[in-house]
Design an enzyme around this catalytic site. Structure first.
Site, PDB file in Angstrom:
ATOM      1  N   GLY A  69     121.881  -1.104  57.980  1.00 30.74           N
ATOM      2  CA  GLY A  69     120.437  -1.057  57.817  1.00 30.74           C
ATOM      3  C   GLY A  69     119.995  -0.463  56.506  1.00 30.74           C
ATOM      4  O   GLY A  69     118.931  -0.808  55.997  1.00 30.74           O
ATOM      5  N   ASP A  71     121.948  -0.443  53.501  1.00 26.37           N
ATOM      6  CA  ASP A  71     122.395  -1.317  52.410  1.00 26.37           C
ATOM      7  C   ASP A  71     122.569  -2.721  52.973  1.00 26.37           C
ATOM      8  O   ASP A  71     123.675  -3.202  53.185  1.00 26.37           O
ATOM      9  CB  ASP A  71     123.710  -0.785  51.830  1.00 26.37           C
ATOM     10  CG  ASP A  71     124.105  -1.462  50.529  1.00 26.37           C
ATOM     11  OD1 ASP A  71     123.379  -2.372  50.082  1.00 26.37           O
ATOM     12  OD2 ASP A  71     125.147  -1.094  49.959  1.00 26.37           O
ATOM     13  N   THR A  92     122.263  -5.399  58.459  1.00 24.63           N
ATOM     14  CA  THR A  92     122.680  -6.626  59.105  1.00 24.63           C
ATOM     15  C   THR A  92     122.315  -7.826  58.229  1.00 24.63           C
ATOM     16  O   THR A  92     121.217  -7.930  57.690  1.00 24.63           O
ATOM     17  CB  THR A  92     122.043  -6.757  60.496  1.00 24.63           C
ATOM     18  OG1 THR A  92     122.581  -5.715  61.329  1.00 24.63           O
ATOM     19  CG2 THR A  92     122.311  -8.088  61.146  1.00 24.63           C
ATOM     20  N   ASN A 117     111.042   1.396  62.691  1.00 22.97           N
ATOM     21  CA  ASN A 117     111.068   0.237  61.793  1.00 22.97           C
ATOM     22  C   ASN A 117     111.011  -1.057  62.590  1.00 22.97           C
ATOM     23  O   ASN A 117     111.456  -1.126  63.738  1.00 22.97           O
ATOM     24  CB  ASN A 117     112.309   0.280  60.889  1.00 22.97           C
ATOM     25  CG  ASN A 117     113.488  -0.466  61.488  1.00 22.97           C
ATOM     26  OD1 ASN A 117     113.602  -1.687  61.373  1.00 22.97           O
ATOM     27  ND2 ASN A 117     114.360   0.271  62.181  1.00 22.97           N
ATOM     28  N   ARG A 118     110.453  -2.058  61.964  1.00 29.17           N
ATOM     29  CA  ARG A 118     110.474  -3.424  62.494  1.00 29.17           C
ATOM     30  C   ARG A 118     110.803  -4.375  61.338  1.00 29.17           C
ATOM     31  O   ARG A 118     110.099  -5.363  61.100  1.00 29.17           O
ATOM     32  CB  ARG A 118     109.142  -3.772  63.159  1.00 29.17           C
ATOM     33  CG  ARG A 118     107.889  -3.506  62.328  1.00 29.17           C
ATOM     34  CD  ARG A 118     106.630  -4.005  63.043  1.00 29.17           C
ATOM     35  NE  ARG A 118     105.422  -3.747  62.276  1.00 29.17           N
ATOM     36  CZ  ARG A 118     104.666  -2.654  62.410  1.00 29.17           C
ATOM     37  NH1 ARG A 118     105.020  -1.710  63.276  1.00 29.17           N
ATOM     38  NH2 ARG A 118     103.572  -2.515  61.688  1.00 29.17           N
ATOM     39  N   GLY A 120     113.209  -6.573  60.795  1.00 28.06           N
ATOM     40  CA  GLY A 120     113.437  -7.972  61.145  1.00 28.06           C
ATOM     41  C   GLY A 120     114.556  -8.638  60.370  1.00 28.06           C
ATOM     42  O   GLY A 120     114.455  -9.828  60.034  1.00 28.06           O
ATOM     43  N   PHE A 121     115.648  -7.885  60.120  1.00 27.56           N
ATOM     44  CA  PHE A 121     116.824  -8.469  59.440  1.00 27.56           C
ATOM     45  C   PHE A 121     116.451  -9.099  58.096  1.00 27.56           C
ATOM     46  O   PHE A 121     116.854 -10.221  57.771  1.00 27.56           O
ATOM     47  CB  PHE A 121     117.512  -9.526  60.310  1.00 27.56           C
ATOM     48  CG  PHE A 121     118.240  -9.021  61.515  1.00 27.56           C
ATOM     49  CD1 PHE A 121     118.527  -7.671  61.676  1.00 27.56           C
ATOM     50  CD2 PHE A 121     118.660  -9.903  62.509  1.00 27.56           C
ATOM     51  CE1 PHE A 121     119.216  -7.216  62.796  1.00 27.56           C
ATOM     52  CE2 PHE A 121     119.354  -9.465  63.624  1.00 27.56           C
ATOM     53  CZ  PHE A 121     119.630  -8.121  63.776  1.00 27.56           C
ATOM     54  N   SER A 182     119.259  -5.486  68.108  1.00 23.15           N
ATOM     55  CA  SER A 182     118.053  -5.100  67.377  1.00 23.15           C
ATOM     56  C   SER A 182     116.820  -5.520  68.172  1.00 23.15           C
ATOM     57  O   SER A 182     116.761  -6.645  68.679  1.00 23.15           O
ATOM     58  CB  SER A 182     118.018  -5.763  66.000  1.00 23.15           C
ATOM     59  OG  SER A 182     116.745  -5.576  65.404  1.00 23.15           O
ATOM     60  N   ASN A 184     113.968  -6.114  66.867  1.00 18.17           N
ATOM     61  CA  ASN A 184     112.994  -6.658  65.916  1.00 18.17           C
ATOM     62  C   ASN A 184     113.156  -8.141  65.622  1.00 18.17           C
ATOM     63  O   ASN A 184     112.455  -8.683  64.778  1.00 18.17           O
ATOM     64  CB  ASN A 184     113.068  -5.863  64.608  1.00 18.17           C
ATOM     65  CG  ASN A 184     112.722  -4.397  64.824  1.00 18.17           C
ATOM     66  OD1 ASN A 184     111.804  -4.083  65.570  1.00 18.17           O
ATOM     67  ND2 ASN A 184     113.483  -3.507  64.184  1.00 18.17           N
ATOM     68  N   THR A 185     114.094  -8.808  66.292  1.00 14.33           N
ATOM     69  CA  THR A 185     114.225 -10.262  66.215  1.00 14.33           C
ATOM     70  C   THR A 185     113.942 -10.817  67.601  1.00 14.33           C
ATOM     71  O   THR A 185     114.661 -10.476  68.548  1.00 14.33           O
ATOM     72  CB  THR A 185     115.636 -10.686  65.755  1.00 14.33           C
ATOM     73  OG1 THR A 185     115.861 -10.229  64.418  1.00 14.33           O
ATOM     74  CG2 THR A 185     115.798 -12.194  65.799  1.00 14.33           C
ATOM     75  N   LYS A 223     127.523  -4.010  68.754  1.00 13.95           N
ATOM     76  CA  LYS A 223     126.524  -2.944  68.688  1.00 13.95           C
ATOM     77  C   LYS A 223     125.566  -3.108  69.853  1.00 13.95           C
ATOM     78  O   LYS A 223     124.950  -4.163  70.019  1.00 13.95           O
ATOM     79  CB  LYS A 223     125.769  -2.998  67.365  1.00 13.95           C
ATOM     80  CG  LYS A 223     124.890  -1.769  67.133  1.00 13.95           C
ATOM     81  CD  LYS A 223     124.457  -1.665  65.688  1.00 13.95           C
ATOM     82  CE  LYS A 223     123.768  -0.338  65.403  1.00 13.95           C
ATOM     83  NZ  LYS A 223     123.451  -0.173  63.975  1.00 13.95           N
ATOM     84  N   ASN A 252     122.111   1.169  68.881  1.00 11.95           N
ATOM     85  CA  ASN A 252     121.079   0.692  67.960  1.00 11.95           C
ATOM     86  C   ASN A 252     119.814   1.527  68.158  1.00 11.95           C
ATOM     87  O   ASN A 252     119.823   2.522  68.890  1.00 11.95           O
ATOM     88  CB  ASN A 252     120.802  -0.794  68.232  1.00 11.95           C
ATOM     89  CG  ASN A 252     120.402  -1.553  66.980  1.00 11.95           C
ATOM     90  OD1 ASN A 252     119.651  -1.056  66.147  1.00 11.95           O
ATOM     91  ND2 ASN A 252     120.905  -2.773  66.844  1.00 11.95           N
ATOM     92  N   GLY A 305     120.830   9.381  65.908  1.00 15.34           N
ATOM     93  CA  GLY A 305     120.427  10.772  66.014  1.00 15.34           C
ATOM     94  C   GLY A 305     121.429  11.786  65.515  1.00 15.34           C
ATOM     95  O   GLY A 305     121.363  12.959  65.895  1.00 15.34           O
ATOM     96  N   TYR A 326     122.443   7.500  59.498  1.00 15.18           N
ATOM     97  CA  TYR A 326     121.371   6.831  58.767  1.00 15.18           C
ATOM     98  C   TYR A 326     120.206   7.802  58.591  1.00 15.18           C
ATOM     99  O   TYR A 326     119.970   8.329  57.506  1.00 15.18           O
ATOM    100  CB  TYR A 326     120.930   5.556  59.510  1.00 15.18           C
ATOM    101  CG  TYR A 326     119.871   4.736  58.806  1.00 15.18           C
ATOM    102  CD1 TYR A 326     118.655   5.281  58.416  1.00 15.18           C
ATOM    103  CD2 TYR A 326     120.056   3.381  58.548  1.00 15.18           C
ATOM    104  CE1 TYR A 326     117.673   4.527  57.776  1.00 15.18           C
ATOM    105  CE2 TYR A 326     119.073   2.618  57.918  1.00 15.18           C
ATOM    106  CZ  TYR A 326     117.893   3.201  57.541  1.00 15.18           C
ATOM    107  OH  TYR A 326     116.926   2.444  56.909  1.00 15.18           O
TER     108      TYR A 326
END
Length: 357
Positions: A69, A71, A92, A117-118, A120-121, A182, A184-185, A223, A252, A305, A326
Site C-alpha cells: 500500500g 509503494d 497492490t 483510506n479508499r 481503490g488499488f 481490500s 475499496n474494490t 491476505k 487487511n 496496528g 505501515y
C-alpha cells in the site's frame, strides 16, 4: 522522538494536511534515495539489524517488513532496506493500470493514530511494474508483490485477471500476496468465499508451478480481512490448506471504527478501510486464532496496528512468523522498524538460551 517532534509535523503539513499529497511527496524522496546507490548502500550498512529468520523457504535478514500500500508501483524498492526493513511488499498491483477512487481518499485520525483510506488499488498496472523492476537495481531484501483484481474486470473474470499479473511479475517476486480482502474494490471480498477462493488459489498454484519450470515455486500467501466471522475465517483457512497456500497475511484494513476517539468522528465517517492503532489488539487476536485453528501449519505475516516494538513482539508471541508495518511508520518513523527488529532478536536469543538451559 526526533521523528515525532521534527519530521512528522513537517510531513503532516504538506498540502495543508492532505494525507495523500504527503504520501506522494515522501515517495518522491524515497524514490530518489532508491536510485542513489552509494547513499543507499551506506544507509543499509548503518541501519541493518541482523535477526535472520527463514519463512516459506525464504531467508529474511530480519522479520520486520513493509506492508503493501505504501509503494504501490515499486518506485522505491531500494529504499526500504536502507530504512532497516528486512523485506518489503509492494503493490497492490492489478493487471490493468487504474486511477483508483476519486480524491480525497486518504485521511488521518491523528489523535487515534489511525488512517482511513479508499484508494481503490490505484497503480500503473502489472506490466509497468514488471518493466520498472527489470530496470531497477537489485533489491537488497526479499520482495513480496501483492496482486489484486482490476476494477473494470467482473468477478467472473477475476481468475484470469490475477493470472495475468502473476505471469508478468513472476520473475521479480520472492513471494506473492493475493489480496482478496481490500474493502475499496466493489465485490472483491466475495472472493474470500470458499468456492471462489478455491478456484482462484487452485489456478494460481497450478500456474505458479508452470512458470517455475522446475525451479522452486514462488510461495503464495492470502491476505485476509479482519471483518470475517470466526466460522467464515475457519472455512477460508481450510481452503488455504487444501490448495497449497504457503501462508496468510493477517490482516487487511477494517470497515469497523472501534478505537477512534470522539473528536475524530468526522474522519471515522469517511468510507474506506481503517488501519493503525485501533487495529492493534484486533489483528493480534486474529493472528492468534489463525495460529490455533491451523495448529501452526500456515506461516502468518502479522499486519495491522503495529505501532511500537511491543506491538511487533506481541504479534510474534501470538503466532506470527513475520510482521509488516505501515501506519506505525507514518506515525512513529523508521526508528520503529529497527527497534522492532532488535526487540525480536533479543527475545529470540532469550528463548534460545532458555531452551538450551
Amino acid at each position: 522522538m526526533l521523528y515525532q517532534n521534527l519530521a512528522r509535523p513537517v510531513l503532516f503539513r504538506i498540502g495543508r494536511g492532505d494525507a495523500e499529497r504527503a504520501h506522494d511527496t515522501t515517495m518522491r524522496w524515497l524514490t530518489r534515495l532508491s536510485d542513489q546507490r552509494q547513499v543507499r548502500n551506506a544507509l543499509i550498512n548503518l541501519n541493518r539489524v541482523s535477526a535472520p529468520v527463514t519463512v516459506c523457504g525464504i531467508p529474511f535478514p530480519n522479520p520486520i517488513g513493509l506492508a503493501a500500500g505504501l509503494d504501490k508501483n515499486g518506485a522505491a524498492v531500494g529504499a526500504w532496506p536502507a530504512l532497516g526493513f528486512g523485506f518489503a511488499e509492494i503493490g497492490t498491483v492489478t493487471a490493468q493500470g487504474q486511477a483508483g477512487n476519486p480524491k480525497p481518499r486518504m485521511f488521518r485520525a491523528k489523535e487515534s493514530q489511525a488512517i482511513v483510506n479508499r484508494m481503490g488499488f490505484n497503480n500503473e498496472g502489472a506490466q509497468a511494474l514488471a518493466a520498472r523492476l527489470q530496470a531497477s537495481p537489485a533489491v537488497d531484501c526479499p520482495l513480496g508483490i501483492s496482486i489484486g483484481k482490476s476494477k473494470a474486470v467482473p468477478l467472473e473474470g477475476a481468475v484470469d485477471d490475477y493470472l495475468t499479473s502473476l505471469r508478468f511479475l513472476y520473475p521479480f517476486a520472492d513471494y506473492f500476496a493475493v489480496n482478496v480482502s481490500s474493502p475499496n474494490t466493489p465485490g472483491l471480498r466475495q472472493l474470500q468465499d470458499a468456492g471462489a477462493l478455491r478456484a482462484l488459489l487452485g489456478a494460481l498454484h497450478t500456474e505458479g508451478k508452470r512458470l517455475a519450470a522446475g525451479r522452486p515455486v514462488r510461495p503464495i500467501l492470502v491476505k485476509i480481512a479482519p471483518d470475517l466471522t470466526e466460522p467464515a475465517l475457519a472455512q477460508l483457512l481450510e481452503v488455504c490448506l487444501d490448495t497449497g497456500v504457503a501462508g496468510v497475511i493477517a490482516t487487511n484494513t477494517t470497515l469497523g471504527r472501534d478505537g477512534i476517539v470522539p473528536a475524530e468522528d468526522a474522519v471515522a465517517a469517511e468510507p474506506g478501510g481503517m488501519s493503525g492503532k485501533p487495529l492493534t489488539a484486533f489483528s493480534r487476536e486474529i493472528v492468534r486464532f489463525v495460529h490455533r485453528e491451523t495448529n501452526g501449519r500456515l506461516p502468518i505475516i502479522g499486519s495491522g496496528g503495529i505501532m511500537t516494538p511491543d506491538d511487533a513482539q506481541a504479534m510474534f508471541d501470538a503466532g506470527a512468523s513475520l510482521v509488516q508495518i505501515y501506519s506505525g511508520l507514518i506515525y512513529n518513523g523508521p526508528g520503529v522498524v529497527r527497534a522492532s527488529a532488535r526487540r525480536y532478536r533479543k527475545s529470540a536469543s532469550r528463548h534460545r538460551s532458555t531452551a538450551h538451559a
